[in-house]
Structure formats: C-alpha cells, structure tokens
Design an enzyme around this catalytic site. Structure first.
Site, PDB file in Angstrom:
ATOM      1  N   TYR A  63      14.369   1.921   2.441  1.00 13.60           N
ATOM      2  CA  TYR A  63      13.133   1.540   3.144  1.00 13.60           C
ATOM      3  C   TYR A  63      12.612   2.710   3.973  1.00 13.60           C
ATOM      4  CZ  TYR A  63       9.997  -1.120   6.188  1.00 13.60           C
ATOM      5  OH  TYR A  63       8.893  -1.576   6.870  1.00 13.60           O
TER       6      TYR A  63
ATOM      7  N   SER B 120       5.276   2.511   8.273  1.00 12.44           N
ATOM      8  CA  SER B 120       6.138   1.829   9.228  1.00 12.44           C
ATOM      9  C   SER B 120       6.531   2.832  10.306  1.00 12.44           C
ATOM     10  CB  SER B 120       7.411   1.325   8.521  1.00 12.44           C
ATOM     11  OG  SER B 120       8.376   0.871   9.449  1.00 12.44           O
TER      12      SER B 120
END
Length: 256
Positions: free
Chosen positions: A160, A146
């Site tokens: 995350y 990401s």
C-alpha cells in the site's frame, strides 16, 4: 465552500460506491457538476447516483474495474456519451490489501494492491487525458494517494505504501507532461479517514482508532467530506494555478 464551484462541469469519480469517492461525488453534484460514479460495486454507485438525482442533480452509475484498460476506456466513453464532455476526474479507487510484515507479504497481495492502486490510476489517466487531448478540453484530474504516499507506515502494508508513493510520482510526471495543454493533475493525500476500508482495518486488528487518531496532531479521524472538499477545490477553477501537487489532508500527520 459556498456556491456552485463546478457549475457546468462534468466529473468522473472512481471508487465512488462508498467512503471518500461517494462523498466526493455527492459534493461535486452539490457544487453543480454532472457526475459519473464508477466502481466494481454497481449496487453502491447506483444507490449513490439515485441519491444525487433525488436531490436534483444529474448522475450516471458505471460498473468499472480500473485494473482493466478496456473497461476504463468504456467508463470514459460512457461518461462522455451521457454528458457530452469530461472536465474533472477523481481517480480514487483503491484497496489496502492484507497486512503482514514485508518478508511475509505474498506476491499475490503485492500484485493485487499495485494493480488497483497504481496501475489503475495510470490507466485512468491514460484514457481521461486521451479524451481531453482529442477533444481539446482543458481539465483537472485529482488522484487519491495517501499520507502513506508521503511517509512510511509500520503497519505491515508495504504494498500500500509503495503504491501510494507511486501515485504521487505519477501525478507529478503527468502534471509536467500536460500542463501546456491545459490539463492540471494533482493528488490528495488523506490521513486516517473514517471509511469502510479503515473500519475493516480496525476490525481485522491491523490497527486501532486510538492509534490512528494519535498519529494525527488534530487528534481524530477525518470525515470523508473533509477530504472531498479538497478534491472539489482542486477540480474547480479556483485552483487554476495549482498542478503537480500532493496535497496532504491529514490533520498535520506528515508535518511532524
């Protein structure tokens, strides 16, 4: 991209029930690959596999939980039994977890996110690479990290962010360990992409579409296919000299 970039290849995609994974599986099939779609959502991957078959492709739907090593091993085994080989893998399964400030972030939330996003990628690499080495198959593996694996986010998603930074580091380590055996390992680092997971984050009030769009100099969210295009290129022979890279597909977010 025109032509059959993946003709004759077999690809395995996790997290393929929706979003980036589903788009990647369909695009790989379009480029000539036979594809195995894996997810905990069997209904979702079955529907996507059926859509690929209706368009003339070959696809296998597999129910798989990437947190379970035995399950991951069976996923790889079923793919090879069906198609005879394994050339490309996109380790895409991931979750965002519940949002809260770090000091309120629960241990359960932390474990859940790390187990899927980082341990799950490690388990996939472990069993995919084991097969490739045993069979003497060269291959390309793409891990979905990401933009949050390259920079921080002030959105209450510390687990995350940590997990995606871990995916980038794991990618680099694996790339160096197996480059001489002909196995390339790269990561894609999407920015804000219009997926069901992002829609849930917006609905929950974690963020807004306007906020996410403004983070990206391009000024909009990405479509899943725009990320899938990068994964296809990294799996294709066209990227044969590329390994260990964390490719940002983020509309300029991380270069600011």
């Amino acid at each position: 991209m025109d032509g059959q970039l993946l003709a004759g290849k077999v690809a395995l995609i996790t997290g393929a029930a929706s979003g980036i994974g589903a788009s990647t599986a369909k695009l790989m099939a379009h480029h000539g690959a036979r594809v195995a779609l894996a997810d905990v959502d069997l209904k979702g991957v079955a529907e996507n596999a059926a859509a690929i078959a209706e368009n003339g492709g070959q696809a296998l739907a597999v129910e798989a939980d990437v947190r379970d090593g035995q399950c991951v091993a069976e996923m790889v085994k079923r793919t090879v039994e069906r198609f005879g080989r394994l050339d490309c893998c996109v380790n895409n399964a991931g979750i965002d977890g519940s949002a809260s400030p770090l000091h309120e972030y629960t241990e359960e939330n932390w474990r859940d996110v790390l187990e899927v996003n980082l341990t799950g990628v490690w388990l996939c690499l472990k069993h995919e690479i084991s097969y490739m080495l045993e069979q003497g198959v060269t291959g390309s593996i793409v891990n979905t990290a990401s933009a949050a694996g390259l920079v921080g986010l002030p959105l209450g998603v510390s687990g995350y962010v940590a997990s995606k930074h871990g995916v980038v580091g794991l990618t680099r380590a694996a790339a160096l360990e197996y480059v001489r055996q002909g196995i390339r390992v790269n990561a894609i680092c999407p920015g804000a992409v219009r997926t069901p997971m992002l829609d849930d984050a917006i609905t929950s009030g974690m963020t807004t579409e306007a906020e996410l769009s403004s983070m990206q100099p391009i000024g909009r969210l990405a479509a899943p296919r725009e990320v899938a295009e990068a994964a296809v290129w990294l799996c294709a022979d066209a990227s044969s000299f590329v390994t260990g890279q964390a490719l940002a597909v983020d509309g300029g977010w991380t270069v600011q």
